[in-house]
Enzyme design. Sequence first.
Site, short mmCIF file in Angstrom:
data_model
loop_
_atom_site.label_atom_id
_atom_site.label_comp_id
_atom_site.label_asym_id
_atom_site.label_seq_id
_atom_site.Cartn_x
_atom_site.Cartn_y
_atom_site.Cartn_z
N ASN A 10 -2.82 -4.55 12.02
CA ASN A 10 -1.49 -4.22 11.51
C ASN A 10 -1.29 -2.71 11.73
O ASN A 10 -1.83 -1.90 10.99
CB ASN A 10 -1.42 -4.57 10.02
N TRP A 11 -0.52 -2.40 12.76
CA TRP A 11 -0.35 -0.97 13.11
C TRP A 11 0.56 -0.24 12.14
O TRP A 11 0.66 0.98 12.20
CB TRP A 11 0.22 -0.85 14.53
N LYS A 12 1.28 -0.97 11.31
CA LYS A 12 2.25 -0.35 10.39
C LYS A 12 3.22 0.52 11.18
O LYS A 12 3.52 0.21 12.33
CB LYS A 12 1.52 0.42 9.28
N HIS A 100 3.70 -8.35 2.99
CA HIS A 100 2.69 -7.29 2.90
C HIS A 100 2.94 -6.47 1.62
O HIS A 100 4.10 -6.26 1.24
CB HIS A 100 2.76 -6.39 4.13
N GLU A 102 2.96 -3.45 1.06
CA GLU A 102 3.84 -2.28 1.22
C GLU A 102 5.31 -2.70 1.19
O GLU A 102 6.17 -1.95 0.73
CB GLU A 102 3.48 -1.53 2.52
N GLU A 172 -5.23 -9.38 0.32
CA GLU A 172 -5.34 -7.92 0.41
C GLU A 172 -5.18 -7.29 -0.98
O GLU A 172 -4.05 -7.06 -1.42
CB GLU A 172 -4.25 -7.37 1.33
N GLY A 178 -5.86 1.05 2.55
CA GLY A 178 -5.73 2.45 2.96
C GLY A 178 -6.47 3.43 2.07
O GLY A 178 -6.23 4.63 2.13
N SER A 218 -9.10 -1.77 3.86
CA SER A 218 -10.19 -0.88 4.26
C SER A 218 -11.31 -1.61 5.02
O SER A 218 -12.49 -1.32 4.84
CB SER A 218 -10.75 -0.14 3.05
N GLY A 239 -5.70 -2.49 8.94
CA GLY A 239 -4.66 -1.47 9.08
C GLY A 239 -5.19 -0.29 9.85
O GLY A 239 -5.29 -0.30 11.08
N GLY A 240 -5.57 0.76 9.14
CA GLY A 240 -5.98 2.03 9.74
C GLY A 240 -6.95 1.89 10.90
O GLY A 240 -6.77 2.51 11.95
P1 PGA Z 1 -6.11 -0.79 5.75
O1 PGA Z 1 -4.77 -1.67 5.66
O2 PGA Z 1 -7.06 -1.53 6.66
O3 PGA Z 1 -5.67 0.53 6.33
O4 PGA Z 1 -6.66 -0.68 4.38
C1 PGA Z 1 -4.82 -3.06 5.61
C2 PGA Z 1 -3.41 -3.63 5.57
O5 PGA Z 1 -2.54 -3.01 4.96
O6 PGA Z 1 -3.15 -4.69 6.17
#
Ligand code: PGA
Length: 260
Positions: A10-12, A100, A102, A172, A178, A218, A239-240
């Site tokens: 997930n590149w956000k 998600h 966010e 999640e 993050g 993470s 994500g990251g």
């Molecule tokens: P993260 O994000 O790996 O940076 O913790 C995961 C996500 O939001 O899908």
Amino acid sequence: MARRPLIAGNWKMHKNHLEGVQLTQKLAWALSREDTDAVEVAVCPPFTALRSVGTLIDGDKLPIALGAQDCHPEAQGAYTGEISASMLAKLGVQYVIVGHSERRQYAGEDDELVNRKARAVLGADMRPIVCVGEVLEERESGRTAEVVQGQVRGSLAGLSGDQVAGLVVAYEPVWAIGTGRAATADDAQETIAVIRSTVADLVGQGAADELRIQYGGSVKSSNAEELATKPDVDGALVGGASLDADEFALIVTGSARRAR
Ligand code: PGA
């Protein structure tokens, strides 16, 4: 039953379309055929990079699925700035992340809206990746199972067993996203098992056994393999670490080692 894990990046809100193409090319170089046979790999770029990344994947026949990060629940209409599921399907998108944390947090999405989005994605012949997870306060007050069960029931309400069997749930925990503070593999397994039994209650054991449930929050190359040892964990939403092709490929390799 053997479920093929899905490792999705997930590149956000990172990477323009040129950077997205570069990242996907690098990732394809770093992945081995052995690994992509064992686990499915997907990237979820921002809307603006979907076309370019999709064209690269198609043209070079890369073993990478294309995903999007969100969609609107309606098929079309006067919704300025929004993108419908069928527009994504037309670009060759196979997965769409819905709900998600966010979006739940910054765009006020609730389970009812997530459910409508999941239906829209299914209606356009794609697979939703339905995200659920508790916030820190809920975990600390011992309410993780209850919160996640409620989100699963609300987000999947009214879907058939066949529909649920073909989608993906991502567990999640919000406090792990993050933050560098991932859930332990045991904690992930415990909550994901709760999700699977909730789904069994909703639509039957057969669909629950087929459903893939990822862990997210993470995930890195240092914890991916241990997570993959857990029987109910079917891959990761990353994500990251998905923004670094080598690191993301190592996550795939670690998971694949356990999936073979
Ligand atoms: P993260 O994000 O790996 O940076 O913790 C995961 C996500 O939001 O899908």
